[in-house]
Design an enzyme around this catalytic site. Sequence first.
Site, PDB file in Angstrom:
ATOM      1  N   ASP A  68       5.371  38.666  -6.766  1.00 61.42           N
ATOM      2  CA  ASP A  68       4.463  38.827  -5.633  1.00 61.42           C
ATOM      3  C   ASP A  68       4.558  37.573  -4.771  1.00 61.42           C
ATOM      4  O   ASP A  68       4.931  36.495  -5.262  1.00 61.42           O
ATOM      5  CB  ASP A  68       3.019  39.017  -6.121  1.00 61.42           C
ATOM      6  CG  ASP A  68       2.066  39.288  -4.966  1.00 61.42           C
ATOM      7  OD1 ASP A  68       2.202  40.338  -4.323  1.00 61.42           O
ATOM      8  OD2 ASP A  68       1.193  38.438  -4.697  1.00 61.42           O
ATOM      9  N   GLU A  89       2.701  35.278  -1.345  1.00 59.83           N
ATOM     10  CA  GLU A  89       1.625  35.056  -0.373  1.00 59.83           C
ATOM     11  C   GLU A  89       2.263  34.445   0.863  1.00 59.83           C
ATOM     12  O   GLU A  89       3.249  33.691   0.761  1.00 59.83           O
ATOM     13  CB  GLU A  89       0.544  34.143  -0.941  1.00 59.83           C
ATOM     14  CG  GLU A  89      -0.169  34.687  -2.177  1.00 59.83           C
ATOM     15  CD  GLU A  89      -0.898  36.003  -1.943  1.00 59.83           C
ATOM     16  OE1 GLU A  89      -1.232  36.304  -0.768  1.00 59.83           O
ATOM     17  OE2 GLU A  89      -1.143  36.718  -2.928  1.00 59.83           O
ATOM     18  N   HIS A 115      -5.886  34.337   0.562  1.00 57.52           N
ATOM     19  CA  HIS A 115      -5.327  33.673  -0.622  1.00 57.52           C
ATOM     20  C   HIS A 115      -5.864  32.273  -0.880  1.00 57.52           C
ATOM     21  O   HIS A 115      -5.599  31.692  -1.944  1.00 57.52           O
ATOM     22  CB  HIS A 115      -3.804  33.613  -0.539  1.00 57.52           C
ATOM     23  CG  HIS A 115      -3.255  33.142   0.764  1.00 57.52           C
ATOM     24  ND1 HIS A 115      -3.576  31.924   1.324  1.00 57.52           N
ATOM     25  CD2 HIS A 115      -2.375  33.726   1.635  1.00 57.52           C
ATOM     26  CE1 HIS A 115      -2.925  31.775   2.467  1.00 57.52           C
ATOM     27  NE2 HIS A 115      -2.190  32.857   2.683  1.00 57.52           N
ATOM     28  N   HIS A 165      -6.466  36.521  -3.727  1.00 57.54           N
ATOM     29  CA  HIS A 165      -5.077  36.845  -4.006  1.00 57.54           C
ATOM     30  C   HIS A 165      -4.346  35.576  -4.467  1.00 57.54           C
ATOM     31  O   HIS A 165      -4.575  34.490  -3.929  1.00 57.54           O
ATOM     32  CB  HIS A 165      -4.390  37.394  -2.754  1.00 57.54           C
ATOM     33  CG  HIS A 165      -4.833  38.763  -2.375  1.00 57.54           C
ATOM     34  ND1 HIS A 165      -3.953  39.801  -2.158  1.00 57.54           N
ATOM     35  CD2 HIS A 165      -6.074  39.278  -2.184  1.00 57.54           C
ATOM     36  CE1 HIS A 165      -4.630  40.890  -1.833  1.00 57.54           C
ATOM     37  NE2 HIS A 165      -5.915  40.592  -1.843  1.00 57.54           N
ATOM     38  N   ASP A 178      -1.341  37.994  -9.314  1.00 56.11           N
ATOM     39  CA  ASP A 178      -1.060  39.366  -8.896  1.00 56.11           C
ATOM     40  C   ASP A 178       0.199  39.902  -9.574  1.00 56.11           C
ATOM     41  O   ASP A 178       0.280  41.094  -9.888  1.00 56.11           O
ATOM     42  CB  ASP A 178      -0.920  39.437  -7.373  1.00 56.11           C
ATOM     43  CG  ASP A 178      -2.261  39.320  -6.663  1.00 56.11           C
ATOM     44  OD1 ASP A 178      -3.287  39.191  -7.360  1.00 56.11           O
ATOM     45  OD2 ASP A 178      -2.295  39.350  -5.418  1.00 56.11           O
TER      46      ASP A 178
END
Length: 232
Positions: free
Chosen positions: A7, A9, A57, A150, A155
């Site tokens: 994942d 960000e 985030h 997040h 995640d």
Amino acid sequence: MREIIFDTETTGFDPQNGDRMVEIGCIEMIDRIETGESFHCYYNPERAMPKAAENVHGLSDVFLSDKKLFAHGAEELLAFLGDAKLVAHNAQFDFNFLNAELQLSGYQPISRFRMIDTLAIAKSKHPGAKLSLDALCSRYGIDRSHRVKHGALLDAELLTQLYIELTGGRQIGLGLAEDSKRNDPIVSLRPTSQRAERRAFMTPRDHHADSAELARHKIFIEGIKDPLWTEI
């Protein structure tokens, strides 16, 4: 089969408009079992963090100011990814940013043939349902109580559990010994989050009865009164 669940960000939604990747988290799986190996890194995006993105985030300009540039850590990331399949939720988004960073750093983009999109899998299994990571974790009973904001590695850990559920659950890792003709048969069932261990099976024993055992068995059978099998 080696797979990397990952994942990212970012500073926004589109690398073509100047948005950058600021964090990546990766979890290694082999044969749908977590090995315990992971990769996690923050990157300085060399631009200001929009407030809307920071609210998602929590990564601020101050926090990212002393982090390495993606170009300075690309080799390490690529070494971890190797040639594994890459699993992400709404994978097109993550691939766009990952490949944009690679190209900005002078590397070849990663082939999209390696991409596995859990969002597409979820759409086929649950048409019309809510398909966010949060919603799917709730559907499959995956604990996300520790997810306040997040985070790429967190995640990725949640997505690893979700990917297992979407592709058959833990039963997919349940296997018997492989062909006994192999020199190193193994068991494919291993505890979650532990490195895969090879385990050899004992050679099967000879279970044929010898002549003395057959004689004793015959005497035993002949001593049974009115056996049912004589009525057939």
